[in-house]
Design a protein around this motif. Structure first.
Motif, PDB file in Angstrom:
ATOM      1  N   ALA A   9       0.803  -1.245  -0.089  1.00  0.00           N
ATOM      2  CA  ALA A   9      -0.031  -0.002  -0.023  1.00  0.00           C
ATOM      3  C   ALA A   9       0.909   1.195   0.063  1.00  0.00           C
ATOM      4  N   ILE A  10       1.952   1.182   0.939  1.00  0.00           N
ATOM      5  CA  ILE A  10       2.856   2.527   1.035  1.00  0.00           C
ATOM      6  C   ILE A  10       3.468   2.702  -0.459  1.00  0.00           C
ATOM      7  N   ALA A  11       3.960   1.482  -1.102  1.00  0.00           N
ATOM      8  CA  ALA A  11       4.672   1.533  -2.194  1.00  0.00           C
ATOM      9  C   ALA A  11       3.904   2.066  -3.319  1.00  0.00           C
ATOM     10  N   SER A  12       2.528   1.442  -3.402  1.00  0.00           N
ATOM     11  CA  SER A  12       1.495   1.982  -4.507  1.00  0.00           C
ATOM     12  C   SER A  12       1.302   3.513  -4.296  1.00  0.00           C
ATOM     13  N   ILE A  13       0.895   3.718  -3.299  1.00  0.00           N
ATOM     14  CA  ILE A  13       0.542   5.186  -3.026  1.00  0.00           C
ATOM     15  C   ILE A  13       1.634   5.743  -3.371  1.00  0.00           C
ATOM     16  N   THR A  14       3.004   5.745  -2.924  1.00  0.00           N
ATOM     17  CA  THR A  14       4.041   6.568  -3.386  1.00  0.00           C
ATOM     18  C   THR A  14       4.364   6.737  -4.800  1.00  0.00           C
ATOM     19  N   ILE A  15       4.068   5.505  -5.603  1.00  0.00           N
ATOM     20  CA  ILE A  15       4.108   5.450  -7.195  1.00  0.00           C
ATOM     21  C   ILE A  15       2.958   6.273  -7.588  1.00  0.00           C
TER      22      ILE A  15
ATOM     23  N   GLN B 143      -4.489   2.088 -12.373  1.00  0.00           N
ATOM     24  CA  GLN B 143      -2.803   1.446 -12.417  1.00  0.00           C
ATOM     25  C   GLN B 143      -2.511   1.284 -11.054  1.00  0.00           C
ATOM     26  N   THR B 144      -2.719   2.203 -10.313  1.00  0.00           N
ATOM     27  CA  THR B 144      -2.149   2.066  -8.664  1.00  0.00           C
ATOM     28  C   THR B 144      -2.729   0.975  -8.093  1.00  0.00           C
ATOM     29  N   LEU B 145      -4.049   0.686  -8.331  1.00  0.00           N
ATOM     30  CA  LEU B 145      -4.803  -0.510  -7.890  1.00  0.00           C
ATOM     31  C   LEU B 145      -4.373  -1.785  -8.445  1.00  0.00           C
ATOM     32  N   VAL B 146      -4.028  -1.846  -9.534  1.00  0.00           N
ATOM     33  CA  VAL B 146      -3.320  -3.044 -10.221  1.00  0.00           C
ATOM     34  C   VAL B 146      -2.035  -3.370  -9.581  1.00  0.00           C
ATOM     35  N   ILE B 147      -1.233  -2.238  -9.328  1.00  0.00           N
ATOM     36  CA  ILE B 147       0.112  -2.535  -8.812  1.00  0.00           C
ATOM     37  C   ILE B 147      -0.109  -3.104  -7.117  1.00  0.00           C
TER      38      ILE B 147
ATOM     39  N   PHE C 292       1.707   9.064  -6.693  1.00  0.00           N
ATOM     40  CA  PHE C 292       2.183  10.288  -6.519  1.00  0.00           C
ATOM     41  C   PHE C 292       3.294  10.766  -7.309  1.00  0.00           C
ATOM     42  N   LEU C 293       4.320  10.109  -7.319  1.00  0.00           N
ATOM     43  CA  LEU C 293       5.523  10.281  -8.051  1.00  0.00           C
ATOM     44  C   LEU C 293       5.277  10.185  -9.321  1.00  0.00           C
ATOM     45  N   PHE C 294       4.673   9.253 -10.197  1.00  0.00           N
ATOM     46  CA  PHE C 294       4.529   9.220 -11.639  1.00  0.00           C
ATOM     47  C   PHE C 294       3.068   9.474 -12.194  1.00  0.00           C
ATOM     48  N   ASN C 295       2.313  10.050 -10.998  1.00  0.00           N
ATOM     49  CA  ASN C 295       0.831  10.502 -11.558  1.00  0.00           C
ATOM     50  C   ASN C 295       0.021   9.665 -12.162  1.00  0.00           C
ATOM     51  N   LEU C 296       0.053   8.309 -11.742  1.00  0.00           N
ATOM     52  CA  LEU C 296      -0.740   7.166 -12.213  1.00  0.00           C
ATOM     53  C   LEU C 296      -2.179   7.479 -12.212  1.00  0.00           C
TER      54      LEU C 296
ATOM     55  N   ILE D 292      -0.095  -6.010 -23.869  1.00  0.00           N
ATOM     56  CA  ILE D 292      -1.245  -5.587 -23.075  1.00  0.00           C
ATOM     57  C   ILE D 292      -0.340  -4.739 -22.006  1.00  0.00           C
ATOM     58  N   ASN D 293      -0.675  -3.429 -21.999  1.00  0.00           N
ATOM     59  CA  ASN D 293       0.176  -2.335 -21.279  1.00  0.00           C
ATOM     60  C   ASN D 293      -0.268  -2.470 -19.809  1.00  0.00           C
ATOM     61  N   LEU D 294      -1.367  -2.940 -19.386  1.00  0.00           N
ATOM     62  CA  LEU D 294      -1.452  -2.938 -18.090  1.00  0.00           C
ATOM     63  C   LEU D 294      -0.539  -4.166 -17.256  1.00  0.00           C
ATOM     64  N   ILE D 295      -0.275  -5.092 -18.054  1.00  0.00           N
ATOM     65  CA  ILE D 295       0.660  -6.035 -17.306  1.00  0.00           C
ATOM     66  C   ILE D 295       1.919  -5.277 -16.798  1.00  0.00           C
ATOM     67  N   TRP D 296       2.613  -4.237 -17.251  1.00  0.00           N
ATOM     68  CA  TRP D 296       3.503  -3.689 -16.937  1.00  0.00           C
ATOM     69  C   TRP D 296       3.281  -3.147 -15.400  1.00  0.00           C
ATOM     70  N   PHE D 297       2.019  -3.017 -15.239  1.00  0.00           N
ATOM     71  CA  PHE D 297       1.655  -2.563 -13.655  1.00  0.00           C
ATOM     72  C   PHE D 297       1.701  -3.749 -12.911  1.00  0.00           C
ATOM     73  N   ILE D 298       1.409  -4.812 -13.411  1.00  0.00           N
ATOM     74  CA  ILE D 298       1.263  -5.914 -12.641  1.00  0.00           C
ATOM     75  C   ILE D 298       2.751  -6.509 -12.203  1.00  0.00           C
ATOM     76  N   LEU D 299       3.515  -6.341 -13.414  1.00  0.00           N
ATOM     77  CA  LEU D 299       5.014  -6.467 -13.109  1.00  0.00           C
ATOM     78  C   LEU D 299       5.638  -5.690 -12.044  1.00  0.00           C
ATOM     79  N   ILE D 300       5.211  -4.247 -11.887  1.00  0.00           N
ATOM     80  CA  ILE D 300       5.724  -3.381 -10.898  1.00  0.00           C
ATOM     81  C   ILE D 300       5.224  -3.940  -9.403  1.00  0.00           C
ATOM     82  N   GLY D 301       3.957  -4.650  -9.337  1.00  0.00           N
ATOM     83  CA  GLY D 301       3.519  -4.861  -8.097  1.00  0.00           C
ATOM     84  C   GLY D 301       4.224  -6.360  -7.519  1.00  0.00           C
ATOM     85  N   ILE D 302       4.389  -7.003  -8.729  1.00  0.00           N
ATOM     86  CA  ILE D 302       5.223  -8.321  -8.280  1.00  0.00           C
ATOM     87  C   ILE D 302       6.677  -8.097  -7.849  1.00  0.00           C
TER      88      ILE D 302
END
Length: 151
Positions: free
Chosen positions: A11-17, A27-31, A19-23, A103-113
């Motif tokens: 949660a902390i990492a997702s929220i930080t990302i 996208q944030t929820l997927v991460i 704000f940092l990258f204007n997602l 599928i662009n959304l998979i990049w956000f899955i990879l960030i979460g992983i």
């Protein structure tokens, strides 16, 4: 690592990302979700081994196994098979990377992983476990041959 730490740090990492990258919120929820749901392979392993669908029993089963594993020596651990977590290996990540090109959304899955795996790698270092256990499931299968199950 225990699920509560994956949830909090995810949660902390997702929220930080966010704000940092204007997602976007999606996208944030997927991460966030992928930083936690990668552990579904733990639950699948429990279902296969114990023939039981109880999520609570799965959590307790892994918790008790983890407690036992933390009390035995590195040499003793080497006698036992390592769990096969299909989503925790480079083989799965490479497959996702290929699909991410389509599928662009998979990049956000990879960030979460990645968030999840960084935490798992930290735990491996702290517990002095072999790196391969959460890096390559092919190596896990090879090294598991002629070893006994951990009970």
């Amino acid at each position: 690592m225990l699920p509560k730490y994956h949830i909090i740090i995810g949660a902390i990492a997702s929220i930080t990302i966010f704000f940092l990258f204007n997602l976007t919120l999606m996208q944030t929820l997927v991460i966030f979700l992928s930083s936690i749901l990668i552990d579904i392979d733990h639950y699948l392993l429990f279902i296969i081994k114990e023939k039981n669908l109880s999520l609570k029993k799965a959590y307790n089963w892994f918790y008790e196994r983890r407690k036992k594993l933390l009390t035995i020596s590195k040499q003793e651990k080497e006698k036992y098979k390592r769990p096969f977590f299909i989503l925790h290996g480079i083989e799965f990540w490479l497959l996702l990377s290929i699909f991410a090109n389509y599928i662009n959304l998979i990049w956000f899955i990879l960030i979460g992983i990645s968030i999840h795996m960084i935490l798992d790698f930290i735990e491996i270092i702290v517990n002095k476990d072999p790196f391969y256990t959460k890096f390559s499931q092919t190596i896990v299968l090879i090294k598991n041959s002629n070893k006994k199950d951990f009970n």
